[in-house]
Write an enzyme that holds these catalytic residues in place. Structure first.
Site, PDB file in Angstrom:
ATOM      1  N   LYS A 111      61.469  33.165  13.420  1.00  0.00           N
ATOM      2  CA  LYS A 111      61.993  31.808  13.589  1.00  0.00           C
ATOM      3  C   LYS A 111      63.117  31.490  12.603  1.00  0.00           C
ATOM      4  CE  LYS A 111      58.027  29.771  15.946  1.00  0.00           C
ATOM      5  NZ  LYS A 111      58.442  29.790  17.340  1.00  0.00           N
ATOM      6  N   LYS A 194      58.408  37.910  23.689  1.00  0.00           N
ATOM      7  CA  LYS A 194      57.298  37.019  24.058  1.00  0.00           C
ATOM      8  C   LYS A 194      57.826  35.763  24.759  1.00  0.00           C
ATOM      9  CE  LYS A 194      55.278  33.985  21.110  1.00  0.00           C
ATOM     10  NZ  LYS A 194      54.803  32.804  21.803  1.00  0.00           N
ATOM     11  N   LYS A 197      57.574  28.649  24.213  1.00  0.00           N
ATOM     12  CA  LYS A 197      58.054  27.357  24.716  1.00  0.00           C
ATOM     13  C   LYS A 197      59.309  26.875  24.001  1.00  0.00           C
ATOM     14  CE  LYS A 197      54.083  25.204  22.704  1.00  0.00           C
ATOM     15  NZ  LYS A 197      54.236  25.472  21.259  1.00  0.00           N
TER      16      LYS A 197
HETATM   17  P1  ATP Z   1      56.738  28.154  19.825  1.00  0.00           P
HETATM   18  O1  ATP Z   1      57.911  28.797  20.482  1.00  0.00           O
HETATM   19  O2  ATP Z   1      56.969  26.727  19.418  1.00  0.00           O
HETATM   20  O3  ATP Z   1      56.139  28.984  18.703  1.00  0.00           O
HETATM   21  P2  ATP Z   1      54.642  29.110  21.592  1.00  0.00           P
HETATM   22  O4  ATP Z   1      54.860  29.177  23.065  1.00  0.00           O
HETATM   23  O5  ATP Z   1      54.685  30.382  20.821  1.00  0.00           O
HETATM   24  O6  ATP Z   1      55.663  28.038  20.998  1.00  0.00           O
HETATM   25  P3  ATP Z   1      52.438  28.079  20.028  1.00  0.00           P
HETATM   26  O7  ATP Z   1      52.208  26.612  19.926  1.00  0.00           O
HETATM   27  O8  ATP Z   1      53.094  28.774  18.886  1.00  0.00           O
HETATM   28  O9  ATP Z   1      53.248  28.375  21.370  1.00  0.00           O
HETATM   29  O10 ATP Z   1      51.056  28.804  20.327  1.00  0.00           O
HETATM   30  C1  ATP Z   1      49.980  28.170  21.013  1.00  0.00           C
HETATM   31  C2  ATP Z   1      49.006  29.226  21.496  1.00  0.00           C
HETATM   32  O11 ATP Z   1      49.564  29.918  22.627  1.00  0.00           O
HETATM   33  C3  ATP Z   1      48.691  30.293  20.447  1.00  0.00           C
HETATM   34  O12 ATP Z   1      47.329  30.651  20.565  1.00  0.00           O
HETATM   35  C4  ATP Z   1      49.573  31.433  20.853  1.00  0.00           C
HETATM   36  O13 ATP Z   1      49.103  32.679  20.403  1.00  0.00           O
HETATM   37  C5  ATP Z   1      49.530  31.321  22.373  1.00  0.00           C
HETATM   38  N1  ATP Z   1      50.723  31.904  22.998  1.00  0.00           N
HETATM   39  C6  ATP Z   1      52.004  31.513  22.789  1.00  0.00           C
HETATM   40  N2  ATP Z   1      52.841  32.249  23.524  1.00  0.00           N
HETATM   41  C7  ATP Z   1      52.075  33.145  24.206  1.00  0.00           C
HETATM   42  C8  ATP Z   1      52.379  34.202  25.121  1.00  0.00           C
HETATM   43  N3  ATP Z   1      53.626  34.477  25.473  1.00  0.00           N
HETATM   44  N4  ATP Z   1      51.332  34.913  25.625  1.00  0.00           N
HETATM   45  C9  ATP Z   1      50.061  34.642  25.273  1.00  0.00           C
HETATM   46  N5  ATP Z   1      49.710  33.677  24.402  1.00  0.00           N
HETATM   47  C10 ATP Z   1      50.709  32.921  23.879  1.00  0.00           C
HETATM   48 MG    MG Z   2      54.477  30.344  18.675  1.00  0.00          MG
END
Ligand code: ATP
Ligand code: MG
Length: 327
Positions: A111, A194, A197
């Site tokens: 990040k 990955k 969001k």
């Molecule tokens: P950001 O980009 O803000 O980090 P994010 O999509 O990674 O957003 P988080 O809020 O960081 O989401 O994570 C919330 C949950 O979703 C965590 O348990 C994380 O491991 C899971 N998660 C996030 N992205 C994935 C993915 N691509 N596949 C499976 N699990 C995911």
């Molecule tokens: Mg994340």
């Protein structure tokens, strides 16, 4: 029964990765112990975000939790910022995690990679400290997360060991739990990255119309091999679509390979789109009902009340252990 804890940051619209890697598992575990599901709004401040976006995203996650089948009688759904003990405990725990180990965290490296050093907030660096506080406050042994969060849970385990060695048996040792299939859903446009969001490339959003979702899946990046085979190294795009299909349908990779033996990627993608849309159609309808019901704020305040009860007890225990008490 062991306590269970997890959370999601309200940094953007939820993705299919969040649904498969996190939310779907929350629904399973809520019957297996007291479950604490927080919306990590303090964590969302670690990168710039508009106040109204943060506020709206936070309520939205709560609505999605309810739409997914989380039952507020079993799972405590609350905002992290509604429980002051998260912040208070983090201030104490920051003294038991070190600069070297924090700077090795993959999330921090990812990040901050494109940021100028002057613009990297201390909160982004110290993220795992607050996350360790989130985890230990609820005496939770089980932490269901996607694969990317395992490193942070491991750091929380190191902290618990360190803290308990110094002060006795004060904190409960947590353990990450990841789904067998779907713990790391990849971007549809770059299947080596990955799905996230906060990085809109190749995401499927839970908010997307079903037709948009279908189009996104049909145009997902694949390869020149031309065979539906689970091989993440050589066929990351196809393997990612198989993972999505398997985690939503329960079919194994073997079964999917057999089913699409001799068929083209077009047929395969159509079937993946069907599985995703069949799962998301009722889910999206329930989400609309939850929004109309106006129940979200009530659920959040009930969740925060229970969370505060437990969190304050842990905080007191920690304060006492380190010598922060008046009598
Ligand atoms: P950001 O980009 O803000 O980090 P994010 O999509 O990674 O957003 P988080 O809020 O960081 O989401 O994570 C919330 C949950 O979703 C965590 O348990 C994380 O491991 C899971 N998660 C996030 N992205 C994935 C993915 N691509 N596949 C499976 N699990 C995911
Ligand atoms: Mg994340």
């Amino acid at each position: 029964m062991d306590n269970i804890l997890s959370g999601i940051k309200p940094t953007g619209q939820l993705t299919l990765g969040n649904y498969i890697g996190a939310i779907k598992n929350f629904v399973k575990v809520q019957n297996e112990g007291e479950t604490f599901l927080f919306i990590a709004d303090l964590h969302a401040l670690t990168l710039p975000i508009e106040p109204n976006v943060l506020h709206d995203n936070s309520r939205d996650i709560a609505a999605y939790y309810l739409a997914a089948g989380l039952d507020p009688k079993k799972a405590n759904i609350f905002l992290q910022s509604d429980v002051p003990a998260h912040s208070e405990l983090a201030i104490i725990l920051q003294n038991y995690l070190y600069m070297g180990e924090l700077s090795r965290m993959t999330q921090f490296k990812d990040k901050s990679a494109k940021m100028k050093e002057e613009a990297i907030g201390l909160g982004l660096f110290a993220y795992p400290v607050l996350m360790a506080a989130d985890i230990v406050l609820y005496d939770s042994k089980r932490i269901p997360v996607g694969e990317d969060q395992v490193q942070h849970v491991e750091l929380a385990r190191d902290l618990v060991k360190r803290f308990n060695n110094r002060y006795g048996d004060v904190l409960v040792m947590p353990k990450a739990e990841i789904a067998k299939v779907g713990a790391r859903i990849m971007s549809l446009s770059d299947p080596t990255k990955k799905m996230s969001k906060s990085d809109p490339k190749g995401d499927i959003y839970l908010k997307d119309d079903l037709e948009v979702i279908r189009k996104k899946i049909m145009s997902a990046v694949t390869d020149m091999v031309g065979k539906v085979k689970y091989d993440p190294v050589n066929q990351p795009g196809v393997s990612n679509l198989m993972t999505i299909m398997s985690s939503l349908s329960g079919k194994s990779f073997d079964e999917i390979e057999k089913e699409f033996d001799g068929k083209g990627y077009g047929d395969f993608k159509r079937a993946v789109a069907d599985v995703v849309c069949n799962e998301l159609a009722p889910f999206k309808a329930r989400y609309e009902e939850v929004i109309k019901s106006g129940l979200v704020d009530e659920v959040l305040s009930r969740g925060a009340k229970r969370a505060n009860e437990i969190a304050e007890k842990t905080l007191k225990r920690v304060q006492k252990a380190v010598g922060l008490y008046s009598k």
